[in-house]
Design a protein around this motif. Structure first.
Motif, short mmCIF file in Angstrom:
data_model
loop_
_atom_site.label_atom_id
_atom_site.label_comp_id
_atom_site.label_asym_id
_atom_site.label_seq_id
_atom_site.Cartn_x
_atom_site.Cartn_y
_atom_site.Cartn_z
N PRO A 22 -1.97 -6.83 6.43
CA PRO A 22 -1.70 -7.76 5.31
C PRO A 22 -2.77 -7.74 4.23
N ASP A 23 -3.99 -7.34 4.56
CA ASP A 23 -5.05 -7.27 3.55
C ASP A 23 -4.79 -6.15 2.55
N ASN A 24 -4.11 -5.09 2.96
CA ASN A 24 -3.90 -3.91 2.11
C ASN A 24 -2.48 -3.81 1.58
N ILE A 25 -1.80 -4.93 1.54
CA ILE A 25 -0.47 -5.00 0.91
C ILE A 25 -0.50 -6.13 -0.11
N ILE A 26 -0.07 -5.82 -1.32
CA ILE A 26 -0.03 -6.82 -2.40
C ILE A 26 1.41 -7.20 -2.66
N ILE A 27 1.65 -8.48 -2.84
CA ILE A 27 2.97 -8.95 -3.28
C ILE A 27 2.82 -9.42 -4.73
N ASP A 28 3.58 -8.78 -5.63
CA ASP A 28 3.43 -9.09 -7.05
C ASP A 28 4.35 -10.23 -7.45
N PHE A 29 4.33 -10.56 -8.74
CA PHE A 29 5.09 -11.71 -9.22
C PHE A 29 6.57 -11.38 -9.44
N HIS A 30 6.95 -10.14 -9.14
CA HIS A 30 8.37 -9.75 -9.14
C HIS A 30 8.90 -9.64 -7.72
N ASN A 31 8.12 -10.18 -6.77
CA ASN A 31 8.52 -10.19 -5.37
C ASN A 31 8.67 -8.78 -4.79
N ARG A 32 7.74 -7.91 -5.14
CA ARG A 32 7.71 -6.55 -4.60
C ARG A 32 6.40 -6.33 -3.85
N LEU A 33 6.47 -5.51 -2.81
CA LEU A 33 5.28 -5.20 -2.01
C LEU A 33 4.70 -3.85 -2.44
N TRP A 34 3.36 -3.78 -2.44
CA TRP A 34 2.64 -2.57 -2.81
C TRP A 34 1.60 -2.26 -1.75
N LEU A 35 1.59 -1.01 -1.31
CA LEU A 35 0.59 -0.57 -0.33
C LEU A 35 -0.62 -0.03 -1.07
N ILE A 36 -1.80 -0.56 -0.75
CA ILE A 36 -3.02 -0.17 -1.45
C ILE A 36 -4.05 0.37 -0.46
N ASP A 37 -5.20 0.76 -1.00
CA ASP A 37 -6.38 1.16 -0.24
C ASP A 37 -6.11 2.35 0.68
N PHE A 38 -6.08 3.51 0.05
CA PHE A 38 -5.96 4.76 0.82
C PHE A 38 -7.34 5.36 1.12
N GLY A 39 -8.38 4.53 1.00
CA GLY A 39 -9.73 5.03 1.24
C GLY A 39 -9.96 5.46 2.67
N ALA A 40 -9.22 4.88 3.60
CA ALA A 40 -9.37 5.25 5.01
C ALA A 40 -8.36 6.29 5.44
N ALA A 41 -7.53 6.74 4.50
CA ALA A 41 -6.46 7.68 4.87
C ALA A 41 -7.03 8.98 5.42
N GLY A 42 -6.30 9.55 6.32
CA GLY A 42 -6.71 10.82 6.92
C GLY A 42 -5.51 11.69 7.21
N LEU A 43 -5.77 12.87 7.68
CA LEU A 43 -4.70 13.83 7.98
C LEU A 43 -4.23 13.66 9.41
N SER A 44 -2.95 13.87 9.62
CA SER A 44 -2.42 13.83 10.97
C SER A 44 -3.03 14.95 11.80
N SER A 45 -3.05 14.77 13.09
CA SER A 45 -3.68 15.75 13.98
C SER A 45 -3.06 17.12 13.85
N SER A 46 -1.78 17.19 13.56
CA SER A 46 -1.10 18.47 13.46
C SER A 46 -1.41 19.21 12.17
N ARG A 47 -1.97 18.50 11.16
CA ARG A 47 -2.25 19.13 9.86
C ARG A 47 -3.72 19.46 9.64
N ARG A 48 -4.59 18.95 10.49
CA ARG A 48 -6.01 19.18 10.26
C ARG A 48 -6.41 20.65 10.25
N PRO A 49 -5.93 21.47 11.19
CA PRO A 49 -6.34 22.88 11.16
C PRO A 49 -5.96 23.58 9.85
N ALA A 50 -4.80 23.24 9.29
CA ALA A 50 -4.34 23.91 8.07
C ALA A 50 -5.22 23.56 6.88
N LEU A 51 -5.77 22.32 6.87
CA LEU A 51 -6.61 21.89 5.75
C LEU A 51 -8.09 21.88 6.11
#
Length: 420
Positions: A139-168
């Protein structure tokens, strides 16, 4: 706190010659977030200043920039490295965090939760296909705006899935452990844990659980002895079972991708239930678009296969029904079209016959008019001739009369005599 004070940007500071800092929006473990103004467009943007530079940030930016059109995901405006600090500039959303909203309102309406989360689920499914895992959904990384829409934020912790790490070329040791009580799945507690789509599925289901109930679900570690959680009474049983599957402690017991989660939360698995929610949102195409063929991330149970087979039969039956309706409509159109053509031909023939009769009658009348005209002209000429003859005779008689009765006097004679 001291570290933040030494590197925190002051209000009015201009960075990259384009962005003027207005105020601090928040602080996290690895970054400070600011509200800023983009000087050339005068629009509000969000600037994230990372405390320590990591090469993987640029890899994440490169992937996220390809998906700036995704609904419910904050788009990246710019990224740059300045004064030994890495910055990401993002779209600014005017609203409040879901955590703050739930603090003020306790819960969301049960009928609103899944429709509001659907755009995020779909967008995450597409990001997962590119190997990107958010790893910090709450809930800390989801914003609800004044049009009643949800937004996913904060990709700072994002990482690659285990199956994609070798390729990148990302090593397991490069992965940072992100733990948030109640929202972090079991595999994420270990630095070498195998993460995938199911990791975000757990965190998203935990967030929806909080939106439904108003309280955080039990931590995954505490549920290891007994994978049990208090049910939600405000939603149907089949929806609760789908949410429970997404919250399973064991990753192999969860849905393998977002497409399956969407189906589970929106389509009733019991054929005796006549109504499903949001039928326009869910099709087999959705599952195929968001699904995986990767064996590491695809776990399909026997029940799932039966349901998928049943859906295929329904689709085939629907296609056959549409074809039959189309053929029937085509035959009906052909018969009516021929009938109209025959009727049109008959009307054309009758019209031609009538026109021929009209032309004949016109010719007869014209001939009669011509004969009458000729006769009239002959009579006129005769009368004219007669009149002229009579006029000549009359003139002759008149002249003779005048001659006969003219009296002339001869000076040589004493008698009167008639003129010659």
């Amino acid at each position: 706190m001291e570290a933040y004070q030494t590197i925190q940007l002051k209000t009015g500071t201009v960075i990259h010659e384009r962005y003027r800092i207005e105020q601090v929006l928040g602080r996290g473990g690895s970054a400070i977030t600011y509200l800023a103004i983009q000087l050339d467009t005068r629009r509000n943007v969000t600037v994230k200043q990372f405390v320590q530079y990591e090469e993987r940030f640029e890899q994440e930016v490169a992937i996220l920039q390809q998906f700036s059109y995704l609904e419910g995901v904050i788009s990246i405006v710019d990224s740059f490295y300045e004064d030994e600090t890495f910055y990401i500039v993002m779209q600014y959303v005017d609203g409040v965090s879901l955590a703050q909203y739930l603090k003020d309102n306790k819960t969301m309406r049960a009928e609103d939760v899944i429709p509001l989360f659907l755009p995020i689920m779909k967008s995450l499914g597409l990001l997962h296909k590119q190997g990107m895992i958010h790893r910090d959904i709450s809930p800390d990384n989801i914003i609800i705006d004044f049009h009643n829409r949800l937004w996913l934020i904060d990709f700072g912790a994002a990482g690659l899935s285990s199956s994609r790490r070798p390729a990148l070329k990302e090593r397991v040791s490069d992965q940072t452990v992100i733990v948030k009580a109640g929202y972090t799945p079991l595999e994420q507690y270990r630095k070498d844990g195998k993460i995938g789509s199911y990791t975000d599925i757990y965190a998203l289901c935990a967030t929806m659980y909080t939106a439904f109930t108003g309280h955080t679900p039990p931590d995954a570690i505490t549920r290891i002895p007994k994978d049990d959680i208090e049910p939600i009474p405000t939603i149907p049983k089949w929806q609760w079972e789908a949410l429970c599957k997404g919250l399973s402690v064991n990753p192999s017991d969860r849905y393998s991708n977002m497409g399956e989660l969407i189906d589970g939360l929106t389509v009733a698995s019991d054929p005796d239930i006549p109504v499903t929610v949001y039928p326009d949102q869910i099709t087999d195409y959705t599952r195929q678009m968001l699904g995986y063929n990767n064996e590491e991330e695809s776990v399909t149970t026997h029940t799932d296969k039966v349901l998928m087979k049943s859906r295929r039969y329904h689709i085939i039956f629907g296609i056959i029904l549409v074809l039959l309706i189309g053929i029937s409509a085509g035959i009906t159109y052909y018969i009516r079209h021929n009938a109209l053509n025959d009727s049109s031909k008959q009307k054309t023939e009758q019209s031609n016959t009538s026109n021929a009769r009209t032309e004949t009658a016109t010719k007869d009348v014209s001939t009669r008019d011509t004969s009458t005209q000729i006769t009239t002209e002959t009579i006129t000429e005769t009368v004219t001739t007669q009149v002229s003859t009579t006029q000549i005779q009359s003139n002759t008689n008149q002249s003779s009369t005048e001659k006969d009765y003219q009296i002339q006097e001869d000076p040589d004679y004493d008698e009167f005599r008639l003129g010659d």
